[in-house]
Design an enzyme around this catalytic site. Structure first.
Site, PDB file in Angstrom:
ATOM      1  N   HIS A  82      83.047 150.074  44.769  1.00 30.55           N
ATOM      2  CA  HIS A  82      83.212 151.149  45.854  1.00 30.55           C
ATOM      3  C   HIS A  82      83.106 152.595  45.606  1.00 30.55           C
ATOM      4  O   HIS A  82      83.068 152.750  46.602  1.00 30.55           O
ATOM      5  CB  HIS A  82      85.203 151.001  45.242  1.00 30.55           C
ATOM      6  CG  HIS A  82      85.935 150.270  45.214  1.00 30.55           C
ATOM      7  ND1 HIS A  82      87.101 149.615  44.837  1.00 30.55           N
ATOM      8  CD2 HIS A  82      85.420 148.551  45.956  1.00 30.55           C
ATOM      9  CE1 HIS A  82      87.767 148.850  45.483  1.00 30.55           C
ATOM     10  NE2 HIS A  82      86.744 147.643  46.001  1.00 30.55           N
ATOM     11  N   HIS A 240      87.856 144.951  53.724  1.00 28.20           N
ATOM     12  CA  HIS A 240      87.586 145.700  52.146  1.00 28.20           C
ATOM     13  C   HIS A 240      86.375 144.322  51.795  1.00 28.20           C
ATOM     14  O   HIS A 240      86.028 145.329  51.044  1.00 28.20           O
ATOM     15  CB  HIS A 240      89.172 145.283  51.892  1.00 28.20           C
ATOM     16  CG  HIS A 240      88.596 145.838  49.917  1.00 28.20           C
ATOM     17  ND1 HIS A 240      89.040 146.919  49.822  1.00 28.20           N
ATOM     18  CD2 HIS A 240      88.831 145.386  48.545  1.00 28.20           C
ATOM     19  CE1 HIS A 240      88.642 147.355  48.361  1.00 28.20           C
ATOM     20  NE2 HIS A 240      88.529 145.958  47.693  1.00 28.20           N
ATOM     21  N   ASP A 244      83.349 146.401  49.956  1.00 28.51           N
ATOM     22  CA  ASP A 244      82.917 144.824  48.354  1.00 28.51           C
ATOM     23  C   ASP A 244      81.397 144.825  48.588  1.00 28.51           C
ATOM     24  O   ASP A 244      80.385 145.398  48.121  1.00 28.51           O
ATOM     25  CB  ASP A 244      83.801 144.096  48.516  1.00 28.51           C
ATOM     26  CG  ASP A 244      84.953 144.481  47.780  1.00 28.51           C
ATOM     27  OD1 ASP A 244      85.032 146.073  46.977  1.00 28.51           O
ATOM     28  OD2 ASP A 244      85.765 143.502  47.021  1.00 28.51           O
ATOM     29  N   HIS A 267      82.175 139.192  45.072  1.00 35.20           N
ATOM     30  CA  HIS A 267      81.354 139.923  44.006  1.00 35.20           C
ATOM     31  C   HIS A 267      79.875 138.777  44.000  1.00 35.20           C
ATOM     32  O   HIS A 267      79.003 138.913  43.628  1.00 35.20           O
ATOM     33  CB  HIS A 267      82.000 140.725  43.172  1.00 35.20           C
ATOM     34  CG  HIS A 267      82.742 140.940  43.633  1.00 35.20           C
ATOM     35  ND1 HIS A 267      82.146 142.734  44.455  1.00 35.20           N
ATOM     36  CD2 HIS A 267      83.972 141.627  42.978  1.00 35.20           C
ATOM     37  CE1 HIS A 267      83.067 143.001  44.347  1.00 35.20           C
ATOM     38  NE2 HIS A 267      84.494 142.156  43.998  1.00 35.20           N
TER      39      HIS A 267
END
Length: 319
Positions: A82, A240, A244, A267
């Site tokens: 973030h 969001h 990321d 991720h």
């Protein structure tokens, strides 16, 4: 601010909070860094010795539920995505990130607090030209039902993210963003991390999400959203995931000129696509922003590149 120049922070700014996975109180300070430094985490140690790690793809040591950076002695800082997204999204090239705990504070689950810290610190241009990694050909990675791709894109950096959750309150969402400081601030910086109540017990037993709460996580059960304040965007979950991805791809070390597409990713996939790109020296090259004097005589990049122009600096066989 001069077009095409590298940028850093004018001063330091500090945020404090807890880690979403460790629940550990932590203080994080962002501040200036020299030309070509990139993003550097400095973690203060209880023994009085600091540990330093450059935010680059080869420093990633874990990607389960968060991006963890480390060195040969183990993890240095967790949940880096973030603050990295805020720095890259707001057009910062070089920054020192000092932290006194094992995990970047989750704040409200978004990058908004880090954007506010950048605003407080201020942004200044530096003497050197900005450099970019330009994607020259598509690079693709498939992992089960997940798919990710980086491909050439003529107008800066673009993220195209599709999610598809079995939870009917999330379901399938698609969001695309052409990155600039303005679009980052307005469209994705406030999008919060999210999760499902059905996963809580499993995550806690595995040592994750110990600091999660309704103050820093959007939470769904099978029938409704549990946060009383509601969503900030109807597609906040997809936004969001864009946030990321911007943070994870900041680990390229330079801003990317290309488009990133992700389907059912996270991720792990973000990191796999980036490392696949960097491993293929025919798939990218480094280009350098020219001075503002030459803007009128070249094709313009998107606003995410702060109006700079690009010209080859050196080939992909030089890292």
């Amino acid at each position: 601010m001069k077009f095409g120049r590298q940028t850093t922070l004018r001063a330091q700014a500090t945020v404090t909070g807890v880690g979403v996975h460790t629940a550990t109180p932590v203080s994080l300070t962002i501040g200036p860094a020299p030309v070509d430094a990139g993003f550097i985490f400095v973690r203060s140690g209880t023994d009085g010795r600091d540990r330093e790690v450059h935010a680059k793809a080869d420093a990633v040591v874990a990607t389960q539920l968060a991006t963890v950076l480390g060195d040969r002695n183990g993890p240095v800082v967790s949940t880096a995505e973030h603050v990295l997204a805020a720095l890259r999204g707001m057009g910062i090239d070089n920054a020192m990130i000092e932290i006194d705990g094992p995990e970047v504070p989750i704040m409200d689950g978004s990058a908004a607090a880090f954007v506010s810290a950048i605003d407080q610190a201020g942004i200044v241009s530096q003497s050197a030209s900005r450099r970019f990694i330009q994607v020259l050909k598509p690079v693709q990675v498939a992992m089960g039902d997940s798919f990710g791709e980086l491909r050439p894109y003529a107008s800066g950096f673009r993220a195209e993210i599709e999610i598809n959750f079995t939870n009917p309150q999330i379901g399938r969402q698609i969001y695309a963003l052409d990155l600039s400081p303005e679009t980052f601030r307005r469209e994705v910086s406030r999008a919060r991390t999210f999760g499902c109540m059905s996963d809580v017990a499993r995550l806690w037993s595995a040592g994750f999400s110990l600091g999660a709460s309704f103050e820093n996580t959007v939470v769904f059960d099978e029938t409704r959203l549990l946060n009383p304040e509601g969503l900030r965007f109807a597609d906040e979950c997809a936004r969001h995931k864009v946030l990321d991805a911007i943070g994870d791809l900041a680990l390229a070390g330079l801003p990317l000129l290309g488009a990133y597409r992700s389907v059912r990713g996270g991720h792990k996939l973000n990191h796999a696509v980036l490392t696949s790109l960097l491993a293929d020296r025919s798939a990218w090259r480094v280009v350098e922003a020219e001075t503002a004097r030459r803007v009128r005589s070249h094709a313009e990049l998107g606003s995410g590149m702060v109006g700079g122009m690009v010209a080859p600096a050196f080939g992909p066989d030089v890292s």
